[in-house]
Scaffold this motif. Sequence first.
Motif, PDB file in Angstrom:
ATOM      1  N   CYS A  55       0.851  -1.196   0.000  1.00  0.00           N
ATOM      2  CA  CYS A  55       0.000   0.000   0.000  1.00  0.00           C
ATOM      3  C   CYS A  55       0.878   1.235   0.000  1.00  0.00           C
ATOM      4  O   CYS A  55       1.684   1.427   0.926  1.00  0.00           O
ATOM      5  N   VAL A  56       0.751   2.071  -1.021  1.00  0.00           N
ATOM      6  CA  VAL A  56       1.423   3.368  -1.065  1.00  0.00           C
ATOM      7  C   VAL A  56       0.427   4.400  -0.547  1.00  0.00           C
ATOM      8  O   VAL A  56      -0.634   4.605  -1.144  1.00  0.00           O
ATOM      9  N   TRP A  57       0.766   5.069   0.547  1.00  0.00           N
ATOM     10  CA  TRP A  57      -0.140   5.955   1.286  1.00  0.00           C
ATOM     11  C   TRP A  57       0.465   7.354   1.286  1.00  0.00           C
ATOM     12  O   TRP A  57       1.384   7.654   2.037  1.00  0.00           O
ATOM     13  N   ASN A  58      -0.036   8.223   0.411  1.00  0.00           N
ATOM     14  CA  ASN A  58       0.505   9.571   0.248  1.00  0.00           C
ATOM     15  C   ASN A  58      -0.280  10.561   1.106  1.00  0.00           C
ATOM     16  O   ASN A  58      -1.449  10.836   0.838  1.00  0.00           O
ATOM     17  N   VAL A  59       0.371  11.086   2.163  1.00  0.00           N
ATOM     18  CA  VAL A  59      -0.291  12.034   3.061  1.00  0.00           C
ATOM     19  C   VAL A  59       0.706  13.102   3.512  1.00  0.00           C
ATOM     20  O   VAL A  59       1.911  12.959   3.344  1.00  0.00           O
ATOM     21  N   ALA A  60       0.178  14.144   4.105  1.00  0.00           N
ATOM     22  CA  ALA A  60       0.981  15.172   4.761  1.00  0.00           C
ATOM     23  C   ALA A  60       0.210  15.619   5.994  1.00  0.00           C
ATOM     24  O   ALA A  60      -0.796  15.005   6.371  1.00  0.00           O
ATOM     25  N   ASP A  61       0.674  16.679   6.636  1.00  0.00           N
ATOM     26  CA  ASP A  61       0.049  17.154   7.870  1.00  0.00           C
ATOM     27  C   ASP A  61      -0.489  18.566   7.701  1.00  0.00           C
ATOM     28  O   ASP A  61       0.184  19.428   7.132  1.00  0.00           O
ATOM     29  N   GLN A  62      -1.660  18.787   8.204  1.00  0.00           N
ATOM     30  CA  GLN A  62      -2.224  20.126   8.224  1.00  0.00           C
ATOM     31  C   GLN A  62      -1.504  20.973   9.277  1.00  0.00           C
ATOM     32  O   GLN A  62      -1.094  20.458  10.323  1.00  0.00           O
ATOM     33  N   VAL A  63      -1.320  22.234   8.974  1.00  0.00           N
ATOM     34  CA  VAL A  63      -0.752  23.164   9.949  1.00  0.00           C
ATOM     35  C   VAL A  63      -1.896  23.753  10.778  1.00  0.00           C
ATOM     36  O   VAL A  63      -2.827  24.357  10.244  1.00  0.00           O
ATOM     37  N   ILE A  64      -1.831  23.546  12.086  1.00  0.00           N
ATOM     38  CA  ILE A  64      -2.860  24.017  13.012  1.00  0.00           C
ATOM     39  C   ILE A  64      -2.183  24.857  14.087  1.00  0.00           C
ATOM     40  O   ILE A  64      -1.237  24.390  14.740  1.00  0.00           O
ATOM     41  N   ASP A  65      -2.625  26.089  14.235  1.00  0.00           N
ATOM     42  CA  ASP A  65      -2.022  27.012  15.203  1.00  0.00           C
ATOM     43  C   ASP A  65      -0.519  27.136  14.994  1.00  0.00           C
ATOM     44  O   ASP A  65       0.266  27.208  15.947  1.00  0.00           O
ATOM     45  N   GLY A  66      -0.095  27.107  13.731  1.00  0.00           N
ATOM     46  CA  GLY A  66       1.301  27.333  13.396  1.00  0.00           C
ATOM     47  C   GLY A  66       2.193  26.113  13.420  1.00  0.00           C
ATOM     48  O   GLY A  66       3.376  26.207  13.101  1.00  0.00           O
ATOM     49  N   SER A  67       1.647  24.945  13.791  1.00  0.00           N
ATOM     50  CA  SER A  67       2.460  23.735  13.851  1.00  0.00           C
ATOM     51  C   SER A  67       1.727  22.574  13.190  1.00  0.00           C
ATOM     52  O   SER A  67       0.508  22.609  12.996  1.00  0.00           O
ATOM     53  N   GLU A  68       2.476  21.520  12.872  1.00  0.00           N
ATOM     54  CA  GLU A  68       1.909  20.402  12.136  1.00  0.00           C
ATOM     55  C   GLU A  68       1.121  19.464  13.043  1.00  0.00           C
ATOM     56  O   GLU A  68       1.449  19.279  14.220  1.00  0.00           O
ATOM     57  N   SER A  69       0.097  18.820  12.461  1.00  0.00           N
ATOM     58  CA  SER A  69      -0.797  17.968  13.236  1.00  0.00           C
ATOM     59  C   SER A  69      -0.161  16.652  13.655  1.00  0.00           C
ATOM     60  O   SER A  69      -0.516  16.080  14.689  1.00  0.00           O
ATOM     61  N   GLY A  70       0.770  16.127  12.837  1.00  0.00           N
ATOM     62  CA  GLY A  70       1.382  14.840  13.146  1.00  0.00           C
ATOM     63  C   GLY A  70       0.525  13.640  12.800  1.00  0.00           C
ATOM     64  O   GLY A  70       0.889  12.501  13.113  1.00  0.00           O
ATOM     65  N   SER A  71      -0.587  13.863  12.128  1.00  0.00           N
ATOM     66  CA  SER A  71      -1.480  12.738  11.824  1.00  0.00           C
ATOM     67  C   SER A  71      -0.831  11.713  10.900  1.00  0.00           C
ATOM     68  O   SER A  71      -1.142  10.518  10.965  1.00  0.00           O
ATOM     69  N   SER A  72       0.085  12.174  10.027  1.00  0.00           N
ATOM     70  CA  SER A  72       0.740  11.228   9.118  1.00  0.00           C
ATOM     71  C   SER A  72       1.481  10.148   9.901  1.00  0.00           C
ATOM     72  O   SER A  72       1.440   8.961   9.532  1.00  0.00           O
ATOM     73  N   PHE A  73       2.152  10.523  10.982  1.00  0.00           N
ATOM     74  CA  PHE A  73       2.870   9.546  11.796  1.00  0.00           C
ATOM     75  C   PHE A  73       1.898   8.598  12.493  1.00  0.00           C
ATOM     76  O   PHE A  73       2.191   7.411  12.660  1.00  0.00           O
ATOM     77  N   ARG A  74       0.754   9.120  12.909  1.00  0.00           N
ATOM     78  CA  ARG A  74      -0.239   8.252  13.530  1.00  0.00           C
ATOM     79  C   ARG A  74      -0.767   7.235  12.524  1.00  0.00           C
ATOM     80  O   ARG A  74      -1.051   6.086  12.884  1.00  0.00           O
ATOM     81  N   HIS A  75      -0.911   7.661  11.261  1.00  0.00           N
ATOM     82  CA  HIS A  75      -1.316   6.701  10.228  1.00  0.00           C
ATOM     83  C   HIS A  75      -0.294   5.575  10.123  1.00  0.00           C
ATOM     84  O   HIS A  75      -0.657   4.391  10.061  1.00  0.00           O
TER      85      HIS A  75
END
Length: 260
Positions: A55-75
């Motif tokens: 599975c190739v999973w292409n994602v990035a992180d949204q910037v929230i309050d000036g910093s990245e969400s980190g959701s990609s790592f949680r994926h």
Amino acid sequence: YLGDCRDILPTLPKVDAVVTSPPYDGMRHYEGGKAPDLFGALGAIADALAIGGVCVWNVADQVIDGSESGSSFRHALHAIGLGLRLHDTMIYCKEAVTFPAANRYHPAFEYMFVFSNGAPKCFNGIRDWANKWRGRTMHGTTYRRPDGRTTKINGHGNPVPAYGLRRNWWPMANPYTGETAGHPAPMPYAMAADHSITWTNPGDLIADPFMGSGTTGVACMKLGRRFIGIEIEPKYFDIACRRIEDAQRQGDMFLTGAAQ
């Protein structure tokens, strides 16, 4: 298929690969105002992959309050928890800067996590890295052993070839051609095509559970792969169907690419 991949994937045969760029975080507005359940989708994908499937999973992180969400790592950690291997952490290098900020370096990349169900069944590595020392004789060492000894590189004494294996960071353009009009974030064609070439063979079955504008399907038609696409948004589904049907009608023109 028009619908939710969590419902549809369990009804379908096992697939050799998934190549997808799901909508992440709160970057888009959705019908009903609810973002898709990417963790649930990863569970359905893990169950849908054949042994040796990727599975190739292409994602990035949204910037929230000036910093990245980190959701990609949680994926990525969630996929590991599902029993998949994190076979490679790859980077898609963009030509342009997206969402520049004043207090950090301009973001210009996205992740391409490569998850696998066991060891990948194939790896058709693309060899287009221009070697700096092409034609010269290989020399030196590749790594130091724990006991301090060094080991000669593979091919020691042989001439350096003109081209070597591509690195796991891929600079890719994503030019607007008009084909994907109506979709806000189409996948680069090179991403879909090059991953399909790398992780599958002609005739294999590739799925994209977040089909979007249908780029993975277009690549499959051109490369002689079979394809399953799932999209929950009707207007994107229509764009994808049109593009894939157009590519399928022209398929015989492209099949030379399947031998790459």
